[in-house]
Design an enzyme around this catalytic site. Sequence first.
Site, PDB file in Angstrom:
ATOM      1  N   GLU A  36      33.662  34.065  40.713  1.00 52.76           N
ATOM      2  CA  GLU A  36      33.209  33.215  39.271  1.00 52.76           C
ATOM      3  C   GLU A  36      33.398  31.711  39.292  1.00 52.76           C
ATOM      4  O   GLU A  36      32.354  31.076  39.106  1.00 52.76           O
ATOM      5  CB  GLU A  36      33.834  34.169  38.139  1.00 52.76           C
ATOM      6  CG  GLU A  36      33.374  35.281  37.787  1.00 52.76           C
ATOM      7  CD  GLU A  36      33.648  36.470  38.899  1.00 52.76           C
ATOM      8  OE1 GLU A  36      34.563  36.360  39.672  1.00 52.76           O
ATOM      9  OE2 GLU A  36      33.067  37.621  38.595  1.00 52.76           O
ATOM     10  N   HIS A  81      38.236  45.145  30.247  1.00 54.63           N
ATOM     11  CA  HIS A  81      36.819  45.104  30.297  1.00 54.63           C
ATOM     12  C   HIS A  81      35.904  45.156  28.875  1.00 54.63           C
ATOM     13  O   HIS A  81      34.893  45.575  28.752  1.00 54.63           O
ATOM     14  CB  HIS A  81      36.267  46.084  31.243  1.00 54.63           C
ATOM     15  CG  HIS A  81      36.584  45.811  32.639  1.00 54.63           C
ATOM     16  ND1 HIS A  81      37.611  45.396  33.177  1.00 54.63           N
ATOM     17  CD2 HIS A  81      35.503  45.713  33.782  1.00 54.63           C
ATOM     18  CE1 HIS A  81      37.553  45.280  34.519  1.00 54.63           C
ATOM     19  NE2 HIS A  81      36.498  45.314  34.859  1.00 54.63           N
TER      20      HIS A  81
HETATM   21  C1  TPP Z   1      36.468  39.076  38.783  1.00 51.67           C
HETATM   22  C2  TPP Z   1      35.620  40.248  38.672  1.00 51.67           C
HETATM   23  N1  TPP Z   1      34.298  39.945  38.900  1.00 51.67           N
HETATM   24  C3  TPP Z   1      33.227  40.981  38.852  1.00 51.67           C
HETATM   25  C4  TPP Z   1      33.617  42.219  38.834  1.00 51.67           C
HETATM   26  C5  TPP Z   1      32.758  43.553  38.802  1.00 51.67           C
HETATM   27  N2  TPP Z   1      32.957  44.525  40.059  1.00 51.67           N
HETATM   28  C6  TPP Z   1      33.901  45.457  39.884  1.00 51.67           C
HETATM   29  S1  TPP Z   1      33.813  46.056  41.447  1.00 51.67           S
HETATM   30  C7  TPP Z   1      32.923  44.893  42.044  1.00 51.67           C
HETATM   31  C8  TPP Z   1      32.700  44.993  43.634  1.00 51.67           C
HETATM   32  C9  TPP Z   1      33.964  44.915  44.366  1.00 51.67           C
HETATM   33  O1  TPP Z   1      33.688  45.230  45.807  1.00 51.67           O
HETATM   34  P1  TPP Z   1      34.936  45.297  46.852  1.00 51.67           P
HETATM   35  O2  TPP Z   1      35.855  44.216  46.383  1.00 51.67           O
HETATM   36  O3  TPP Z   1      34.316  45.475  48.146  1.00 51.67           O
HETATM   37  O4  TPP Z   1      35.529  46.572  46.175  1.00 51.67           O
HETATM   38  P2  TPP Z   1      35.059  48.225  46.462  1.00 51.67           P
HETATM   39  O5  TPP Z   1      34.207  48.431  44.986  1.00 51.67           O
HETATM   40  O6  TPP Z   1      33.937  48.155  47.564  1.00 51.67           O
HETATM   41  O7  TPP Z   1      36.162  49.231  46.443  1.00 51.67           O
HETATM   42  C10 TPP Z   1      32.391  43.822  41.291  1.00 51.67           C
HETATM   43  C11 TPP Z   1      31.672  42.773  41.477  1.00 51.67           C
HETATM   44  C12 TPP Z   1      35.052  42.457  38.328  1.00 51.67           C
HETATM   45  N3  TPP Z   1      35.589  43.808  38.080  1.00 51.67           N
HETATM   46  N4  TPP Z   1      35.882  41.457  38.289  1.00 51.67           N
END
Ligand code: TPP
Lengths: 366, 366, 332, 332
Positions: C60, C129
């Site tokens: 972000e 959230h």
């Molecule tokens: C700071 C922040 N930005 C965006 C999000 C929205 N978000 C939730 S899960 C996710 C993807 C995360 O991907 P990864 O780290 O690969 O974990 P996975 O879900 O694949 O286990 C995003 C962008 C969030 N929860 N927190």
Amino acid sequence: MADTAKSKSGGARGNGGRRRSRKDTAPTIASEQPATLLDYYRRMLLIRRFEERTAQAYTQARIGGYCHLNLGEEATIVGLMTALHERDYLFTNYREHGYAVAKGISARGVMAELYGRSTGVSKGWGGSMHMFDTEVRLLGGYGIVGGQLPLATGAALAVSYRGGDEVVMCQMGDGTTNIGAFHESLNIASLWDLPIVFVVINNYTGMGTTVERASAEPELYKRGSAYRVEGVRADGRDVLAVRDAATDLTERARSEQRPFLLETMSYRMKGHSVVDPAKYRTKEEAEEARSNDPVAKFESELEAAGVLTEDAKKEIQDSVRAEVNDAAEFAENSPHPDVSTLFDYTYATPVANESRRMPADPVFAE
Amino acid sequence: MADTAKSKSGGARGNGGRRRSRKDTAPTIASEQPATLLDYYRRMLLIRRFEERTAQAYTQARIGGYCHLNLGEEATIVGLMTALHERDYLFTNYREHGYAVAKGISARGVMAELYGRSTGVSKGWGGSMHMFDTEVRLLGGYGIVGGQLPLATGAALAVSYRGGDEVVMCQMGDGTTNIGAFHESLNIASLWDLPIVFVVINNYTGMGTTVERASAEPELYKRGSAYRVEGVRADGRDVLAVRDAATDLTERARSEQRPFLLETMSYRMKGHSVVDPAKYRTKEEAEEARSNDPVAKFESELEAAGVLTEDAKKEIQDSVRAEVNDAAEFAENSPHPDVSTLFDYTYATPVANESRRMPADPVFAE
Amino acid sequence: MSVITYRQALRDTLRAEMHRDENVFAMGEEIGVFEGSYKITEGLLKEFGERRVRDTPIAEEGFVGAAIGASMLGLRPVVEVMTINFSLLALDQIVNHAAKIYGMFGGQNSVPMVIRTPGGGGQQLGATHSQNIELYYSFVPGLKVIAPSTPADAAAMLRAAIRDNDPVLLLENLGLYNSKGEVPDDDDSVAEIGRAAVTREGNDITIIGYSRMAMIASQVAENLADEGINAEVIDLRSLRPLDRETIVESVSKTGSAVVAEDDWLTYGIGAEIAATIQEGAFDWLDAPVRRVAMAEVPLPYAKPLETAALPSAESLTTAVHETLRAVGRRVG
Amino acid sequence: MSVITYRQALRDTLRAEMHRDENVFAMGEEIGVFEGSYKITEGLLKEFGERRVRDTPIAEEGFVGAAIGASMLGLRPVVEVMTINFSLLALDQIVNHAAKIYGMFGGQNSVPMVIRTPGGGGQQLGATHSQNIELYYSFVPGLKVIAPSTPADAAAMLRAAIRDNDPVLLLENLGLYNSKGEVPDDDDSVAEIGRAAVTREGNDITIIGYSRMAMIASQVAENLADEGINAEVIDLRSLRPLDRETIVESVSKTGSAVVAEDDWLTYGIGAEIAATIQEGAFDWLDAPVRRVAMAEVPLPYAKPLETAALPSAESLTTAVHETLRAVGRRVG
Ligand SMILES: Cc1ncc(C[n+]2csc(CCOP(=O)(O)OP(=O)(O)O)c2C)c(N)n1
Ligand SMILES: Cc1ncc(C[n+]2csc(CCOP(=O)(O)OP(=O)(O)O)c2C)c(N)n1
Ligand SMILES: [Mg+2]
Ligand SMILES: [Mg+2]
């Protein structure tokens, strides 16, 4: 990647903070045009004198706020700015007076900004940490450590978006490589193939915290490896070494449309800011700094090579002193911004119901 | 550093997202105790069935909010949790149901939390993303990407401060390696020699953004190099490979008091969350996932090796199904938290003038 | 006129602006291949390609800051921050950079960017959230903060934000995306930032809300009408600048007011509204300004707790009734 | 009793608490070798060593988050964030983690940590280094925010913060570090968080301030006394929780109030104070509550502009005079 990173003159640092430049690999005075060398000398000396005058004005309370000087970084600055084209963009941290002058802002404009006058390059709104000039494309001077990195990355995105051939240079300090913005910015710049050169001015400390105590990988140019960004290290106290390394990387950034990471090794000759006595420094360190003063060293090298004659030296020193004095006088005699302008720069697009209250005013003016 | 990082089975990924595990270097079924293997199988199957049941309950609106499943990561989870001692601490992201169960929380406690009941492990206050249990030392379940990294680093600092011999494991996803907290946390952990293992669950995507489109260095285990943190990659769909890599690193973290980085290669078998149809996935990818289903694969391997007999299989499947059904029933029949408890957990130390206003209340109660 | 959702209004407008101006482009997490966490950007990657619809890494601070930097060179990025909760990670870039660059450098360089981000609780997303922290932006000189509550406003305000030369945060709400309303067809009208709207005229009491609570306020006002209570409803629309005149004018007429807000009460947006009214309509005020807001707790996941903690039509109605009683009027 | 500076009071207290409890330790940027940007931690590294006085890298999110994590295991970190402006980089860790961990996990794990950080303008540090954003913390349930204005309070409140089991933000001010006052010798008294103090009794008007403005308010009240105006002064001391009773009780007696705050007016801390007064002392209020606050601009560097933009004894005095005139009293 770390293994592909080439180490230019400068080499690794011993734990005492001493560093030796391997002159054998460095460009030589002999192979340069005398006029070019004298020009570098003049610009380095201008920064030196400008900063000395700034320190003086600060202690005389003509300048307020924080005041971080470039003393000891003159060779780095001139080397870097020589590598940039006029159309290239520069973002820096708050230790930027020398960059402002070297990028093309008049000493008057910078000094007047330090004095907080309306003739200052930022109209007196920015001060020491916030030099900015759209014309010469110095897009700030930023006081939040790391704050300039995402901005510079975005500027490079704009260049790439438009298919322009400008390069963005983003300067930062060694301590800045430990903040999140460094990671996010280098990753984005590499992912999107942006034409930007990140330059780490390794002056051996943050405020008083050494690189070794702040960065788990103290060879900072290697940190590009986590983003497949090629890193290079250069001797920041050798103007020619910096110029060549910076020219190489900026031109590669331009032609390859890729980001690069340049680390320059120098030493902060005074405290973190004018008010810092730097008690935490050892005698040896201070001595090492004095004996490797980049301006004095370059001067004697030019003299030894017969490039800098007594007359030339006197001429340059006089004109530099004159320029600095003129800048200080100009600043001193410039008007303070008028209080009536207080609300002139909150918004670029005028908007209804914007607050223009002074502290004593009621919310609803009679 | 990148060059010293050893690549365990798993190897590099092709651009199509396929991966092959070099079985020759991987530990073999033959060299393991049958009982151990059956235990792994049972625990992997429990996670599989638990998550399938969770998805069902979610679509039946027994569970609210976001709901991220561990389908496809069963081998990784069991391998990692096997490596931890009871006294070791675990921090995870929001995709943690399986970790909670595997670290030792009852299926009942986790399912009740998903149902938002007061018998849930977080008393119904956390939900799917926020499992927490001081007893088993799962210190959360965090929904802010990267948020758990500084916290886990701090937990490791506390262990080191007290000279304890616990290790902290900090789980995260591949997409999380691009956020600033990753950089700041690994740097601090290495700088201060903290006993922590950062584990990157590389399931090939963030939500729909692939690793290649998010990380300029897609071989994520190499990113430790920027902090002199040794990185290792393991096949996340091979429970033995994960167990061995994780055991090696956690024990080295314990004895050497150093941080390590482990990357496990797996594949998310369903959408990012229960509601995501994952339209952005190609047929090939989905097919690859199915044909490399870690639970099915391990099952047939155990059968081929004669370790998993028909009877044993039936017994395990029945008991797992029974455990999951029991958990769901328990959750279903558990009480909802009482509204009178709304203000019970704002502060641990009671304080004067704390607000206990309900939305319709005036600021000053009559 | 066609009746479309708030989501559709945002998408159509963003799309039209991208066609209108080559400098306008979209960036954010999962807005391309994934088509947006809340599908506002559905179809845009296919239509405009990766250059103008950029999926960013999860960073972000990095990508919001990059948008600021790109805008300094004249591009007009429209950044999606998936939910306002995550914007905390970019706060330094927004507050210390986007909001400061124009003034701190003496007006040399503007920052024509837009940040789109939804707030809103009620989805059982838990404490981190479900926050409504528009206050963090509304408090900052140099930023403009707008909060449309209808599809028509969403369109006209997003258009205004994109064409404005300052950093504008457009507050959306998870609870509004599916709400429907009339939107003029191929409209090019631009909303005026800094203006509230009286969305319902009345003389008995003023109900003030914004975003989702402006919608709730209108519903409550309709129901109150059945009781013979004629409430005036103000949709703030712009949180910074704040349109104090419209508020004070209304309360000077009605003599009482209730603020409906989705954030926490203490120091929340409603505090400024109440402070403004007591200063600007002091002599016309017949009862204290009441505020209906979220209970001051980390919002729990469990449905009964979450529901109890959030403001609603019921709690707003109660506050209106009690306020009218306080001014000596007999109500239900 | 000895007369010491606010800086000394903080240092002595931190030092004493570190001797008292092995779990208490200090961390932050440049607090060790450099002895603190504002020298609060001078001498502590020499006395306690690197284990308990930790210089951190420049990584606010990382080290503040690490302090939160360490506190989850029972340590009691006292974190220095060099100035509150930089705390924006750690806001996600403070608001989404420190403030949420106790509640979000059902009260299983407390977060006994302290964040010490100074606000304050007037030093010509420019727009990004002169902000007063305590609002960002005061708004958040789960956090406690205290703001001592005297050396004695600095000591008693830091002690309270360190011994409290919740995350406490202790707001300091660049303009207060050198101010002097009496502090009891080897005192072990603990201030009560959540309580304001009436620092001067009076019947004519109530002046409410906190941190540096509480000090200014006292000075103004003394000068007003010479004019025969008998002002009551309230030092809020605790911004979260907010002691509404003390405020309302005072205004119910004096009938009018002026709030003095160092932050921006719109949505600032003073908004809640004014909103609270109009709701709690409605029938006793003879004039609108006025607020004296910073002009709403990115604070310029140039001295004349900065001085004009900041609240002062003069502007506060003007507001008090005008308020008294509004209640029909004849003043200078
Ligand atoms: C700071 C922040 N930005 C965006 C999000 C929205 N978000 C939730 S899960 C996710 C993807 C995360 O991907 P990864 O780290 O690969 O974990 P996975 O879900 O694949 O286990 C995003 C962008 C969030 N929860 N927190
Ligand atoms: C985010 C942030 N944290 C802390 C500070 C305070 N600070 C100003 S300069 C500085 C040291 C920076 O060191 P380095 O990056 O090496 O730059 P140098 O001053 O050596 O040129 C610090 C910690 C700041 N300005 N911003
Ligand atoms: Mg440095
Ligand atoms: Mg992933």
